[in-house]
Design a protein around this motif. Structure first.
Motif, PDB file in Angstrom:
ATOM      1  N   MET A 288       0.852  -1.191   0.000  1.00 42.97           N
ATOM      2  CA  MET A 288       0.000   0.000   0.000  1.00 42.97           C
ATOM      3  C   MET A 288       0.884   1.235   0.000  1.00 42.97           C
ATOM      4  N   TRP A 289       0.442   2.286  -0.673  1.00 46.34           N
ATOM      5  CA  TRP A 289       1.193   3.529  -0.740  1.00 46.34           C
ATOM      6  C   TRP A 289       0.237   4.710  -0.834  1.00 46.34           C
ATOM      7  N   CYS A 290       0.776   5.878  -0.499  1.00 46.07           N
ATOM      8  CA  CYS A 290       0.013   7.122  -0.576  1.00 46.07           C
ATOM      9  C   CYS A 290       0.218   7.726  -1.964  1.00 46.07           C
ATOM     10  N   PRO A 291      -0.853   8.092  -2.681  1.00 46.06           N
ATOM     11  CA  PRO A 291      -0.693   8.715  -3.992  1.00 46.06           C
ATOM     12  C   PRO A 291       0.111  10.025  -3.946  1.00 46.06           C
ATOM     13  N   LYS A 292       0.018  10.773  -2.838  1.00 44.77           N
ATOM     14  CA  LYS A 292       0.778  12.022  -2.701  1.00 44.77           C
ATOM     15  C   LYS A 292       2.220  11.774  -2.265  1.00 44.77           C
ATOM     16  N   HIS A 293       2.444  10.671  -1.531  1.00 43.04           N
ATOM     17  CA  HIS A 293       3.778  10.354  -0.996  1.00 43.04           C
ATOM     18  C   HIS A 293       4.142   8.919  -1.397  1.00 43.04           C
ATOM     19  N   PRO A 294       4.601   8.698  -2.639  1.00 43.55           N
ATOM     20  CA  PRO A 294       4.879   7.324  -3.090  1.00 43.55           C
ATOM     21  C   PRO A 294       5.978   6.623  -2.296  1.00 43.55           C
ATOM     22  N   GLU A 295       6.780   7.385  -1.555  1.00 46.04           N
ATOM     23  CA  GLU A 295       7.831   6.770  -0.739  1.00 46.04           C
ATOM     24  C   GLU A 295       7.262   6.147   0.541  1.00 46.04           C
ATOM     25  N   TYR A 296       6.018   6.475   0.893  1.00 48.68           N
ATOM     26  CA  TYR A 296       5.361   5.947   2.096  1.00 48.68           C
ATOM     27  C   TYR A 296       4.739   4.590   1.737  1.00 48.68           C
ATOM     28  N   LEU A 297       5.446   3.507   2.084  1.00 42.92           N
ATOM     29  CA  LEU A 297       4.998   2.155   1.737  1.00 42.92           C
ATOM     30  C   LEU A 297       4.685   1.355   2.989  1.00 42.92           C
ATOM     31  N   ILE A 298       3.624   0.547   2.916  1.00 41.06           N
ATOM     32  CA  ILE A 298       3.253  -0.380   3.984  1.00 41.06           C
ATOM     33  C   ILE A 298       3.033  -1.734   3.315  1.00 41.06           C
ATOM     34  N   PHE A 299       3.514  -2.805   3.933  1.00 38.30           N
ATOM     35  CA  PHE A 299       3.340  -4.149   3.396  1.00 38.30           C
ATOM     36  C   PHE A 299       2.570  -5.009   4.383  1.00 38.30           C
ATOM     37  N   ARG A 300       1.650  -5.825   3.877  1.00 41.07           N
ATOM     38  CA  ARG A 300       0.839  -6.744   4.696  1.00 41.07           C
ATOM     39  C   ARG A 300       0.807  -8.110   4.020  1.00 41.07           C
ATOM     40  N   THR A 301       0.444  -9.115   4.781  1.00 40.78           N
ATOM     41  CA  THR A 301       0.267 -10.448   4.201  1.00 40.78           C
ATOM     42  C   THR A 301      -1.162 -10.658   3.725  1.00 40.78           C
ATOM     43  N   THR A 302      -2.080  -9.781   4.157  1.00 39.27           N
ATOM     44  CA  THR A 302      -3.480  -9.849   3.728  1.00 39.27           C
ATOM     45  C   THR A 302      -3.970  -8.453   3.383  1.00 39.27           C
ATOM     46  N   VAL A 303      -5.056  -8.385   2.656  1.00 38.05           N
ATOM     47  CA  VAL A 303      -5.677  -7.097   2.366  1.00 38.05           C
ATOM     48  C   VAL A 303      -6.306  -6.591   3.661  1.00 38.05           C
ATOM     49  N   PRO A 304      -6.059  -5.328   4.044  1.00 37.28           N
ATOM     50  CA  PRO A 304      -6.623  -4.837   5.307  1.00 37.28           C
ATOM     51  C   PRO A 304      -8.149  -4.779   5.275  1.00 37.28           C
ATOM     52  N   MET A 305      -8.760  -5.011   6.427  1.00 37.52           N
ATOM     53  CA  MET A 305     -10.217  -4.987   6.546  1.00 37.52           C
ATOM     54  C   MET A 305     -10.743  -3.552   6.586  1.00 37.52           C
ATOM     55  N   TYR A 306      -9.889  -2.600   6.860  1.00 41.31           N
ATOM     56  CA  TYR A 306     -10.277  -1.190   6.921  1.00 41.31           C
ATOM     57  C   TYR A 306      -9.451  -0.432   5.880  1.00 41.31           C
ATOM     58  N   ALA A 307      -9.832   0.769   5.555  1.00 42.57           N
ATOM     59  CA  ALA A 307      -9.095   1.584   4.589  1.00 42.57           C
ATOM     60  C   ALA A 307      -7.991   2.351   5.316  1.00 42.57           C
ATOM     61  N   PRO A 308      -6.721   1.962   5.146  1.00 42.57           N
ATOM     62  CA  PRO A 308      -5.644   2.684   5.824  1.00 42.57           C
ATOM     63  C   PRO A 308      -5.396   4.049   5.172  1.00 42.57           C
ATOM     64  N   TYR A 309      -4.911   4.979   5.979  1.00 41.87           N
ATOM     65  CA  TYR A 309      -4.654   6.341   5.522  1.00 41.87           C
ATOM     66  C   TYR A 309      -3.199   6.716   5.757  1.00 41.87           C
ATOM     67  N   CYS A 310      -2.718   7.661   4.959  1.00 43.09           N
ATOM     68  CA  CYS A 310      -1.346   8.156   5.059  1.00 43.09           C
ATOM     69  C   CYS A 310      -1.160   8.900   6.379  1.00 43.09           C
ATOM     70  N   ALA A 311      -0.038   8.668   7.043  1.00 39.80           N
ATOM     71  CA  ALA A 311       0.242   9.303   8.333  1.00 39.80           C
ATOM     72  C   ALA A 311       1.358  10.341   8.241  1.00 39.80           C
ATOM     73  N   ILE A 312       1.796  10.675   7.031  1.00 41.32           N
ATOM     74  CA  ILE A 312       2.858  11.665   6.869  1.00 41.32           C
ATOM     75  C   ILE A 312       2.302  13.049   7.186  1.00 41.32           C
ATOM     76  N   GLU A 313       3.060  13.813   7.969  1.00 39.48           N
ATOM     77  CA  GLU A 313       2.637  15.160   8.358  1.00 39.48           C
ATOM     78  C   GLU A 313       3.359  16.206   7.511  1.00 39.48           C
ATOM     79  N   ASP A 314       2.684  17.315   7.252  1.00 42.83           N
ATOM     80  CA  ASP A 314       3.317  18.407   6.521  1.00 42.83           C
ATOM     81  C   ASP A 314       4.111  19.269   7.502  1.00 42.83           C
ATOM     82  N   GLU A 315       4.660  20.389   7.015  1.00 43.24           N
ATOM     83  CA  GLU A 315       5.508  21.242   7.855  1.00 43.24           C
ATOM     84  C   GLU A 315       4.746  21.878   9.019  1.00 43.24           C
ATOM     85  N   LYS A 316       3.407  21.920   8.931  1.00 42.13           N
ATOM     86  CA  LYS A 316       2.588  22.485  10.009  1.00 42.13           C
ATOM     87  C   LYS A 316       2.072  21.413  10.972  1.00 42.13           C
TER      88      LYS A 316
END
Length: 89
Positions: free
Chosen positions: A46-74
């Motif tokens: 899984m990856w964030c469309p805005k932050h392609p370097e933010y990758l998460i790997f799982r052995t199964t498809v998650p049951m919930y929709a995960p969201y990007c946790a990268i914070e901006d400068e603020k």
């Protein structure tokens, strides 16, 4: 040619195995997944469309929709829903 290997089960695991349609196949697949020589292991990436370097790997498809946790400068979270697909490990 298949070879036989006996597996000892406790009453609980025997009951679980008895309900499986093909216990032997499940055991073979589980063993192959642990083998480092197996080049066909897949995982869900899984990856964030805005932050392609933010990758998460799982052995199964998650049951919930995960969201990007990268914070901006603020300090605000991107909070964009991650995109995912199956990839070879």
């Amino acid at each position: 040619m298949k070879r036989h290997k006996m597996v000892n089960l406790c009453p609980t695991t025997f009951e679980i195995a008895s309900k499986m349609p093909n216990f032997s196949k499940w055991v073979r697949q589980a063993l192959l997944e642990t083998d480092d020589r197996n080049s066909f292991v897949q995982r869900y990436q899984m990856w964030c469309p805005k932050h392609p370097e933010y990758l998460i790997f799982r052995t199964t498809v998650p049951m919930y929709a995960p969201y990007c946790a990268i914070e901006d400068e603020k300090g605000r979270c991107c909070n964009m829903e991650l995109t995912g697909k199956w990839v070879q490990a």
